[in-house]
Write a protein that holds these residues in place. Structure first.
Motif, PDB file in Angstrom:
ATOM      1  N   GLY A  86      41.773  28.624  41.787  1.00  0.00           N
ATOM      2  CA  GLY A  86      41.772  30.093  41.841  1.00  0.00           C
ATOM      3  C   GLY A  86      41.982  30.679  40.446  1.00  0.00           C
ATOM      4  O   GLY A  86      41.274  31.603  40.037  1.00  0.00           O
ATOM      5  N   ILE A  87      42.955  30.109  39.722  1.00  0.00           N
ATOM      6  CA  ILE A  87      43.212  30.597  38.348  1.00  0.00           C
ATOM      7  C   ILE A  87      41.970  30.341  37.486  1.00  0.00           C
ATOM      8  O   ILE A  87      41.509  31.217  36.753  1.00  0.00           O
ATOM      9  CB  ILE A  87      44.448  29.878  37.744  1.00  0.00           C
ATOM     10  CG1 ILE A  87      45.711  30.255  38.514  1.00  0.00           C
ATOM     11  CG2 ILE A  87      44.603  30.234  36.271  1.00  0.00           C
ATOM     12  CD1 ILE A  87      46.952  29.446  38.141  1.00  0.00           C
ATOM     13  N   PHE A  89      38.905  30.010  38.489  1.00  0.00           N
ATOM     14  CA  PHE A  89      37.823  30.893  38.941  1.00  0.00           C
ATOM     15  C   PHE A  89      38.006  32.287  38.347  1.00  0.00           C
ATOM     16  O   PHE A  89      37.061  32.880  37.824  1.00  0.00           O
ATOM     17  CB  PHE A  89      37.811  30.956  40.474  1.00  0.00           C
ATOM     18  CG  PHE A  89      36.750  31.884  41.006  1.00  0.00           C
ATOM     19  CD1 PHE A  89      35.439  31.448  41.160  1.00  0.00           C
ATOM     20  CD2 PHE A  89      37.054  33.197  41.340  1.00  0.00           C
ATOM     21  CE1 PHE A  89      34.450  32.302  41.633  1.00  0.00           C
ATOM     22  CE2 PHE A  89      36.076  34.062  41.812  1.00  0.00           C
ATOM     23  CZ  PHE A  89      34.768  33.614  41.963  1.00  0.00           C
ATOM     24  N   LEU A  90      39.228  32.781  38.421  1.00  0.00           N
ATOM     25  CA  LEU A  90      39.501  34.141  37.942  1.00  0.00           C
ATOM     26  C   LEU A  90      39.160  34.287  36.464  1.00  0.00           C
ATOM     27  O   LEU A  90      38.500  35.255  36.061  1.00  0.00           O
ATOM     28  CB  LEU A  90      40.985  34.471  38.176  1.00  0.00           C
ATOM     29  CG  LEU A  90      41.411  35.874  37.794  1.00  0.00           C
ATOM     30  CD1 LEU A  90      40.807  36.885  38.759  1.00  0.00           C
ATOM     31  CD2 LEU A  90      42.930  35.996  37.815  1.00  0.00           C
ATOM     32  N   PHE A  91      39.573  33.325  35.671  1.00  0.00           N
ATOM     33  CA  PHE A  91      39.373  33.451  34.230  1.00  0.00           C
ATOM     34  C   PHE A  91      37.981  33.030  33.780  1.00  0.00           C
ATOM     35  O   PHE A  91      37.481  33.526  32.782  1.00  0.00           O
ATOM     36  CB  PHE A  91      40.430  32.625  33.479  1.00  0.00           C
ATOM     37  CG  PHE A  91      41.749  33.325  33.405  1.00  0.00           C
ATOM     38  CD1 PHE A  91      42.037  34.177  32.337  1.00  0.00           C
ATOM     39  CD2 PHE A  91      42.696  33.167  34.401  1.00  0.00           C
ATOM     40  CE1 PHE A  91      43.250  34.840  32.276  1.00  0.00           C
ATOM     41  CE2 PHE A  91      43.913  33.830  34.348  1.00  0.00           C
ATOM     42  CZ  PHE A  91      44.197  34.665  33.288  1.00  0.00           C
ATOM     43  N   TYR A  93      35.025  32.121  36.087  1.00  0.00           N
ATOM     44  CA  TYR A  93      33.819  32.303  36.902  1.00  0.00           C
ATOM     45  C   TYR A  93      33.689  33.648  37.602  1.00  0.00           C
ATOM     46  O   TYR A  93      32.621  33.978  38.076  1.00  0.00           O
ATOM     47  CB  TYR A  93      33.727  31.187  37.958  1.00  0.00           C
ATOM     48  CG  TYR A  93      33.664  29.818  37.352  1.00  0.00           C
ATOM     49  CD1 TYR A  93      32.503  29.373  36.733  1.00  0.00           C
ATOM     50  CD2 TYR A  93      34.768  28.980  37.371  1.00  0.00           C
ATOM     51  CE1 TYR A  93      32.438  28.119  36.146  1.00  0.00           C
ATOM     52  CE2 TYR A  93      34.713  27.710  36.783  1.00  0.00           C
ATOM     53  CZ  TYR A  93      33.542  27.290  36.179  1.00  0.00           C
ATOM     54  OH  TYR A  93      33.485  26.060  35.603  1.00  0.00           O
ATOM     55  N   TYR A  94      34.776  34.420  37.675  1.00  0.00           N
ATOM     56  CA  TYR A  94      34.749  35.631  38.487  1.00  0.00           C
ATOM     57  C   TYR A  94      33.615  36.572  38.073  1.00  0.00           C
ATOM     58  O   TYR A  94      32.806  36.994  38.910  1.00  0.00           O
ATOM     59  CB  TYR A  94      36.105  36.349  38.414  1.00  0.00           C
ATOM     60  CG  TYR A  94      36.062  37.714  39.061  1.00  0.00           C
ATOM     61  CD1 TYR A  94      36.147  37.857  40.449  1.00  0.00           C
ATOM     62  CD2 TYR A  94      35.894  38.860  38.281  1.00  0.00           C
ATOM     63  CE1 TYR A  94      36.077  39.108  41.028  1.00  0.00           C
ATOM     64  CE2 TYR A  94      35.818  40.113  38.865  1.00  0.00           C
ATOM     65  CZ  TYR A  94      35.912  40.235  40.235  1.00  0.00           C
ATOM     66  OH  TYR A  94      35.828  41.463  40.811  1.00  0.00           O
ATOM     67  N   ASP A  95      33.554  36.892  36.774  1.00  0.00           N
ATOM     68  CA  ASP A  95      32.537  37.847  36.307  1.00  0.00           C
ATOM     69  C   ASP A  95      31.120  37.330  36.564  1.00  0.00           C
ATOM     70  O   ASP A  95      30.227  38.089  36.941  1.00  0.00           O
ATOM     71  CB  ASP A  95      32.723  38.145  34.817  1.00  0.00           C
ATOM     72  CG  ASP A  95      33.932  39.042  34.579  1.00  0.00           C
ATOM     73  OD1 ASP A  95      34.436  39.622  35.570  1.00  0.00           O
ATOM     74  OD2 ASP A  95      34.385  39.145  33.426  1.00  0.00           O
ATOM     75  N   ASN A  98      30.451  37.592  40.293  1.00  0.00           N
ATOM     76  CA  ASN A  98      30.362  39.011  40.623  1.00  0.00           C
ATOM     77  C   ASN A  98      28.991  39.553  40.237  1.00  0.00           C
ATOM     78  O   ASN A  98      28.314  40.216  41.039  1.00  0.00           O
ATOM     79  CB  ASN A  98      31.484  39.751  39.878  1.00  0.00           C
ATOM     80  CG  ASN A  98      31.645  41.181  40.363  1.00  0.00           C
ATOM     81  OD1 ASN A  98      31.210  41.520  41.457  1.00  0.00           O
ATOM     82  ND2 ASN A  98      32.260  42.011  39.550  1.00  0.00           N
ATOM     83  N   ASP A 116      34.292  44.306  36.881  1.00  0.00           N
ATOM     84  CA  ASP A 116      34.393  43.107  36.031  1.00  0.00           C
ATOM     85  C   ASP A 116      35.777  43.091  35.388  1.00  0.00           C
ATOM     86  O   ASP A 116      36.325  44.145  35.087  1.00  0.00           O
ATOM     87  CB  ASP A 116      33.323  43.149  34.923  1.00  0.00           C
ATOM     88  CG  ASP A 116      31.972  42.698  35.445  1.00  0.00           C
ATOM     89  OD1 ASP A 116      31.953  41.989  36.469  1.00  0.00           O
ATOM     90  OD2 ASP A 116      30.961  43.066  34.835  1.00  0.00           O
ATOM     91  N   PHE A 117      36.311  41.899  35.154  1.00  0.00           N
ATOM     92  CA  PHE A 117      37.630  41.811  34.515  1.00  0.00           C
ATOM     93  C   PHE A 117      37.543  41.589  33.006  1.00  0.00           C
ATOM     94  O   PHE A 117      38.450  41.931  32.269  1.00  0.00           O
ATOM     95  CB  PHE A 117      38.457  40.681  35.144  1.00  0.00           C
ATOM     96  CG  PHE A 117      38.940  40.996  36.540  1.00  0.00           C
ATOM     97  CD1 PHE A 117      39.196  42.305  36.921  1.00  0.00           C
ATOM     98  CD2 PHE A 117      39.155  39.990  37.461  1.00  0.00           C
ATOM     99  CE1 PHE A 117      39.637  42.608  38.197  1.00  0.00           C
ATOM    100  CE2 PHE A 117      39.604  40.271  38.750  1.00  0.00           C
ATOM    101  CZ  PHE A 117      39.843  41.584  39.116  1.00  0.00           C
ATOM    102  N   LEU A 119      37.995  38.996  31.232  1.00  0.00           N
ATOM    103  CA  LEU A 119      39.177  38.298  30.729  1.00  0.00           C
ATOM    104  C   LEU A 119      38.777  37.300  29.648  1.00  0.00           C
ATOM    105  O   LEU A 119      37.715  36.691  29.722  1.00  0.00           O
ATOM    106  CB  LEU A 119      39.875  37.547  31.866  1.00  0.00           C
ATOM    107  CG  LEU A 119      40.519  38.413  32.946  1.00  0.00           C
ATOM    108  CD1 LEU A 119      40.927  37.554  34.132  1.00  0.00           C
ATOM    109  CD2 LEU A 119      41.712  39.159  32.389  1.00  0.00           C
TER     110      LEU A 119
END
Lengths: 470, 316
Positions: A86-87, A89-91, A93-95, A98, A116-117, A119
């Protein structure tokens, strides 16, 4: 802190000296502090992520070791995997996901997008996450016992030589070494020093030199001819090998001087005679990770043919995605998976050929074919976008023209660097015994010459290692 | 452990000897070059005593023909401009020149930006060969990194990656190569640009580099301290822009110091004719002839050279 920075040249000898001066009982603590200091030279706040990952996997492993109920054990394993991935993915792959989902939805006329984050990607997040996750799975499988000493475990996750770009270590190999009382080993230290010198040569003389030409061509692909794009792609093949192989050598060498044995990560990959063999020589720590934790759980080759090929393909797709949140990496992974499947479908038994010269020729042909196939896949790996990759391939087959050489010096140094690299790899690969080379003074001269070459034609403003972005 | 330390010390001693021999050889041949970029930098730092000095990057180097200035102002001129070198390099060269003599006029071609770019620091490696003999350059060279003085323990380091350039710079044939033919530092460009006038570029956002602003101000202050007339010029470009922070700041700093700033970036004469350009940022030789003459005329008209040979000539 970069291995190729002046700061590291001061940091490492100092750490080494203090490491051997300190009483063995507290060496783990010293190395842990040094490792966090090393990492915090980038973005200090991101050390919290390593710490979080360490705490999650430590607690999960503790529970996996103590709880007997299979269902509960599974819950702890999946909780650890979900939190760690999850961590990641967030940093990382998320963008990407998305944007990809948005583009698909947009195609169907649905315009909805999550914010979008943007990060900043923490250096080495994929490496330490995989190392920590691998440990949790090993504990779940009962292949390794839970490490009770939190400090030693934290050191396993953050050990500075391999923290940001591997080799991705296994608990079975590295953790027991942290428990031992290590005395200084002269042979290991000499071996380590040689690896470090050669690692710096690979990075500073070969990779960073080739990068100058490769970047200038790949960033303006639309203006270059087929010849130029082919040469740039070949240069990139050596650039990425030396960038990552060089880092691995420095990492393994540094660990060796302190008495630790890290796993081999590269074994002259461009001498492989099949794509399968290439993957046994390239980024070995990651390949074996995917083999043990993705390919085999999927069923490996102990299933029907179709399922076996599917397993191979999926493993390589995931491996591509591991490298970066971009379709270019996914295609690169998929392409390598496809090569492997085709290789297995059309396997040729070379033992049928009796003539020695013919067999040699065949070996050369195989090495060349594998190199060409791998180079083709590198186009996707290096291209700035999928569109660029397609443009480059199109131009390679259509845009005639002469070779672009902006600076003859850069071009000459590049070729000289590749020649020296191949010569060393060829000697290692064929195990040629040169009597003079066994002499101690000759070795002194050779390694002193390598250092002098680094000073003379190395690129000192080369910057980051490519794999840091992963 | 003791054995390992001895081995490392022996290894370092061999490296030290190799480094010394090769470094000294490179140093010798670096300074015997008589053509090429490095030779022109050596002339700028150690030799020229021209009345007019032109400073800047590639635009300076390819935009100002000293022969035309010599004709119109009746003074000797030298173009110290070098491709890819920004305000740090220019300030360093000015310091070296001022140590030897006082020029009568300085033209500074403003590169157009105070944006931060790590490469501009990296490129200061071009000054490393002068570190030993020119203490006045050290402050600027050390902007590369505070460790630079320790790296200079190596004799090879200042000449890193210069092996082929040094070799070629010592060869006779290099003097006759097209891109090395220079006229008092000026290297003409001969191509003709073939793209349309670029549409208006809105102001770009970039990180401002305070070191660059400081170096620019130091350049202005040094000329003032030595009482040297200075003119800052933003030479012609073949694209339109809306507004730019750096150009505005340059104008303000010049105004504050009472130094004329002449902006040619919107000069219609240079925006209407594509045939004057090699590319969107560089004039070709045809454009340079028109531009340098215009600069000479402006210098005279504005009386930037009071009590100069030009005035004496006109009064006679």
């Amino acid at each position: 802190m970069l291995f190729n920075s002046f700061t590291y040249l001061l940091f490492f000898p100092l750490v080494c000296i203090l490491y051997y001066v300190i009483t063995p009982k507290f060496r783990w603590l010293f190395l842990l502090i040094a490792s966090y200091y090393f990492y915090m030279n980038w973005q200090p706040i991101y050390a919290l992520l390593i710490f979080t990952s360490t705490v999650i996997t430590y607690l999960a492993a503790y529970k996996l070791d103590t709880v007997k109920n299979l269902k509960t054990r599974k819950i702890f394993l999946f909780a650890s995997l979900i939190l760690n991935f999850g961590i990641l993915f967030l940093f990382k792959y998320y963008d990407f996901f998305n944007n990809s989902v948005f583009e698909v939805m947009d195609y169907f006329g649905i315009r909805m997008k999550l914010p979008d984050f943007d990060l900043l990607l923490p250096v080495g997040i994929s490496f330490y996450t995989f190392q920590a996750v691998g440990y949790t799975i090993d504990v779940y499988r009962g292949q390794v016992a839970h490490e009770r000493h939190f400090g030693r475990y934290a050191l396993f996750v953050s050990f500075f030589p391999q923290l940001v770009a591997g080799p991705i270590e296994r608990a079975t190999n590295l953790l027991p070494q942290f428990r031992k009382r290590i005395a200084f080993d002269y042979q290991k230290a000499i071996e380590g020093t040689k690896l470090i010198i050669w690692g710096y040569f690979m990075k500073i003389v070969v990779a960073d030199r080739l990068a100058i030409y490769v970047n200038s061509i790949y960033n303006n692909a639309e203006n270059h001819s087929s010849t130029t794009l082919v040469v740039a792609t070949i240069f990139f093949a050596f650039q990425i090998y030396c960038d990552f192989g060089g880092y691995s050598n420095i990492a393994i060498g540094c660990a060796k001087i302190m008495g630790f044995d890290l796993m081999t990560n590269f074994r002259r990959p461009y001498f492989a005679r099949s794509v399968g063999e290439f993957w046994q020589r390239w980024h070995i720590s990651l390949s074996t990770w995917f083999k043990d934790y993705v390919y085999i759980p999927l069923g490996g080759n102990k299933v029907g043919k179709a399922r076996h090929y599917f397993n191979l393909f999926v493993t390589f797709l995931v491996s591509g995605l591991w490298h970066g949140a971009n379709w270019t990496f996914v295609i690169w992974g998929g392409l390598n998976g496809l090569y492997l499947i085709l290789g297995r479908l059309f396997r040729f038994d070379s033992k049928k050929i009796q003539n020695t010269n013919l067999r040699r020729f065949q070996a050369l042909l195989k090495i060349t074919t594998v190199f060409v196939l791998i180079c083709f896949s590198w186009i996707f790996f290096r291209a700035n976008s999928l569109g660029d990759a397609i443009l480059i391939i199109k131009r390679i087959f259509s845009a005639t023209g002469s070779l672009f050489i902006a600076d003859i010096g850069i071009f000459l140094y590049s070729n000289l660097a590749i020649f020296m690299l191949l010569l060393k790899d060829l000697i290692d690969e064929t195990n040629i015994r040169i009597p003079l080379a066994q002499h101690k003074w000759f070795q002194f001269l050779v390694y002193a010459s390598v250092v002098t070459i680094i000073l003379t034609i190395g690129v000192f403003d080369g910057g980051q290692f490519i794999y840091f972005q992963f | 452990m003791k054995r390992f330390i001895i081995v490392i010390l022996i290894g370092l001693s061999i490296v030290f000897v190799m480094d010394f021999i090769l470094g000294k050889t490179l140093r010798h041949f670096y300074f015997t070059q008589d053509s090429g970029l490095q030779h022109r930098t050596t002339v700028s730092i150690e030799k020229t005593e021209a009345d007019i000095l032109i400073f800047g990057a590639s635009k300076a180097n390819h935009h100002y023909d000293p022969r035309i200035l010599e004709d119109s102002l009746n003074m000797s001129a030298y173009n110290t401009g070098r491709d890819g070198q920004f305000v740090f390099y220019q300030t360093a060269l000015l310091k070296a020149a001022l140590k030897r003599y006082t020029p009568k006029l300085i033209i500074l071609d403003f590169i157009g930006t105070f944006a931060y770019d790590q490469h501009d620091y990296d490129r200061l490696s071009n000054l490393l060969p002068y570190y030993e003999d020119h203490p006045e350059l050290r402050d600027i060279i050390l902007l590369r990194s505070p460790f630079e003085k320790y790296k200079m323990i190596s004799q090879i380091y200042p000449y890193n990656s210069m092996l082929t350039t040094i070799a070629v710079g010592n060869l006779e044939f290099n003097k006759h190569r097209d891109f090395n033919i220079n006229y008092d530092g000026y290297v003409p460009l001969h191509g003709v640009y073939n793209k349309k006038l670029d549409s208006v570029r809105t102001s770009l956002t970039y990180e401002i580099d305070d070191n660059k602003i400081n170096a620019f101000e130091e350049f202005l202050t040094l000329t003032k301290q030595h009482d040297i007339p200075l003119v800052v010029i933003y030479s012609p470009i073949y694209y339109l822009y809306d507004r730019d922070f750096s150009i505005e700041l340059c104008s303000k700093l010049c105004q504050k110091n009472g130094i004329p700033f002449i902006d040619f970036s919107r000069d219609k004469e240079f925006l209407k004719d594509i045939n004057l350009y090699e590319d969107e940022s560089h004039l070709n030789q045809v454009g340079v002839e028109i531009f340098t003459k215009k600069v000479g005329r402006i210098i005279k008209q504005r009386g930037l050279l009071s009590n100069t040979a030009a005035d004496l000539k006109s009064t006679n």
